[in-house]
Design a protein around this motif. Sequence first.
Motif, short mmCIF file in Angstrom:
data_model
loop_
_atom_site.label_atom_id
_atom_site.label_comp_id
_atom_site.label_asym_id
_atom_site.label_seq_id
_atom_site.Cartn_x
_atom_site.Cartn_y
_atom_site.Cartn_z
N VAL A 7 0.73 -1.15 0.30
CA VAL A 7 -0.05 -0.26 -0.13
C VAL A 7 1.03 1.59 -0.08
O VAL A 7 0.87 2.10 -0.80
CB VAL A 7 -0.88 -0.03 1.23
N LEU A 8 2.31 1.35 1.04
CA LEU A 8 2.99 2.45 0.95
C LEU A 8 3.52 2.29 -0.43
O LEU A 8 3.80 3.88 -1.23
CB LEU A 8 4.12 1.80 2.28
N ASP A 9 4.13 1.36 -1.05
CA ASP A 9 4.24 1.63 -2.52
C ASP A 9 3.59 2.73 -3.59
O ASP A 9 4.24 3.03 -4.00
CB ASP A 9 5.25 0.30 -2.62
N ARG A 10 2.52 2.56 -3.57
CA ARG A 10 1.57 2.86 -4.09
C ARG A 10 1.06 3.86 -4.17
O ARG A 10 1.10 5.10 -5.01
CB ARG A 10 0.01 1.96 -4.00
N VAL A 11 0.68 4.38 -3.31
CA VAL A 11 0.36 5.46 -2.47
C VAL A 11 1.75 7.15 -2.85
O VAL A 11 1.28 8.00 -2.43
CB VAL A 11 -0.86 5.97 -1.35
N GLY A 12 2.57 5.97 -2.08
CA GLY A 12 3.87 6.89 -2.58
C GLY A 12 4.96 6.72 -3.75
O GLY A 12 5.83 7.98 -3.65
N ASP A 13 4.78 6.62 -4.73
CA ASP A 13 5.20 6.23 -5.62
C ASP A 13 5.49 8.01 -6.10
O ASP A 13 3.54 8.96 -5.98
CB ASP A 13 4.96 5.35 -6.84
N LYS A 14 5.82 8.51 -7.29
CA LYS A 14 5.50 10.25 -7.29
C LYS A 14 4.71 10.22 -8.10
O LYS A 14 4.05 11.01 -7.94
CB LYS A 14 6.53 10.49 -8.06
N TRP A 15 3.86 9.83 -9.71
CA TRP A 15 3.62 9.62 -10.02
C TRP A 15 1.74 9.47 -9.39
O TRP A 15 0.75 10.31 -9.36
CB TRP A 15 3.04 8.76 -11.22
N SER A 16 1.65 8.72 -8.36
CA SER A 16 0.86 8.37 -7.79
C SER A 16 0.80 10.11 -7.10
O SER A 16 -0.80 10.87 -6.86
CB SER A 16 0.22 7.54 -6.84
N VAL A 17 1.55 10.66 -5.78
CA VAL A 17 1.26 11.69 -5.19
C VAL A 17 0.66 12.64 -5.60
O VAL A 17 -0.42 13.49 -5.67
CB VAL A 17 2.79 11.82 -4.50
N LEU A 18 1.35 13.25 -7.28
CA LEU A 18 0.38 14.07 -7.93
C LEU A 18 -0.38 13.47 -8.62
O LEU A 18 -1.31 14.97 -8.54
CB LEU A 18 1.84 14.30 -9.37
N LEU A 19 -0.91 12.62 -8.99
CA LEU A 19 -1.78 12.20 -9.15
C LEU A 19 -3.51 12.66 -8.68
O LEU A 19 -4.14 13.10 -8.74
CB LEU A 19 -2.25 10.83 -10.12
N MET A 20 -2.64 12.51 -6.73
CA MET A 20 -4.52 12.57 -5.96
C MET A 20 -4.04 14.19 -6.02
O MET A 20 -5.28 14.36 -5.14
CB MET A 20 -3.21 11.87 -4.32
N ALA A 21 -2.91 14.55 -5.95
CA ALA A 21 -3.48 16.29 -5.44
C ALA A 21 -3.90 16.65 -6.85
O ALA A 21 -5.04 17.49 -6.49
CB ALA A 21 -1.88 17.02 -5.98
N ILE A 22 -3.67 16.42 -7.86
CA ILE A 22 -4.44 16.87 -8.64
C ILE A 22 -5.91 16.51 -8.86
O ILE A 22 -7.00 17.18 -8.54
CB ILE A 22 -4.41 16.40 -10.30
N LEU A 23 -6.12 14.88 -8.35
CA LEU A 23 -7.82 14.76 -8.27
C LEU A 23 -8.16 15.14 -6.51
O LEU A 23 -9.76 15.08 -7.27
CB LEU A 23 -7.96 13.23 -8.96
N GLY A 24 -7.76 15.30 -5.92
CA GLY A 24 -8.07 16.42 -4.79
C GLY A 24 -9.25 17.73 -5.63
O GLY A 24 -9.79 18.18 -4.73
N GLY A 25 -8.28 18.71 -6.25
CA GLY A 25 -9.46 19.79 -7.31
C GLY A 25 -10.47 19.05 -7.47
O GLY A 25 -11.03 19.86 -8.13
N GLY A 26 -10.83 18.04 -8.10
CA GLY A 26 -12.14 16.99 -8.66
C GLY A 26 -11.46 16.78 -9.21
O GLY A 26 -10.47 16.61 -10.15
N PRO A 27 -13.11 16.33 -10.07
CA PRO A 27 -13.14 14.72 -11.76
C PRO A 27 -12.41 15.87 -12.34
O PRO A 27 -11.62 17.03 -12.99
CB PRO A 27 -14.30 14.97 -12.14
N ARG A 28 -11.15 14.64 -13.17
CA ARG A 28 -9.97 15.50 -14.19
C ARG A 28 -10.55 14.41 -15.36
O ARG A 28 -10.64 12.79 -15.38
CB ARG A 28 -8.98 15.46 -14.30
N ARG A 29 -10.46 14.93 -16.92
CA ARG A 29 -10.23 14.36 -17.72
C ARG A 29 -8.89 13.75 -18.40
O ARG A 29 -7.52 14.74 -17.32
CB ARG A 29 -11.22 14.81 -19.22
#
Length: 109
Positions: A7-29
């Motif tokens: 779980v930590l490997d998934r949520v801690g990788d750089k792309w996941s972190v950036l995607l989670m931050a962006i999607l925190g602002g709402g749905p995106r295409r």
Amino acid sequence: MCELRDVLDRVGDKWSVLLMAILGGGPRRYSELRRAIDGISQRMLTLTLRSLERDGLVLRTVAPTTPPQVSYELTPVGKTLSTEVSTLIRWAERHREYVSVSRRIYDAK
């Protein structure tokens, strides 16, 4: 302990972190996500989104249009993680110069 590491490997990788931050602002295409993350390849974006979807953190929705419009948004659990990720990103933004200087000093030794 192995499951925790997965779980930590998934949520801690750089792309996941950036995607989670962006999607925190709402749905995106998909195309919006690709433009928002400098340096991510189409393949890596697709793989990361699929992994986040598999882990129950991201929901993929396909609109019945021609061509189909695909959007991604955080699940309720994904939203809780996004809050934590945003804190990490703010810390990184505040301290990136310090880390950069520290690396230069270390490498000069």
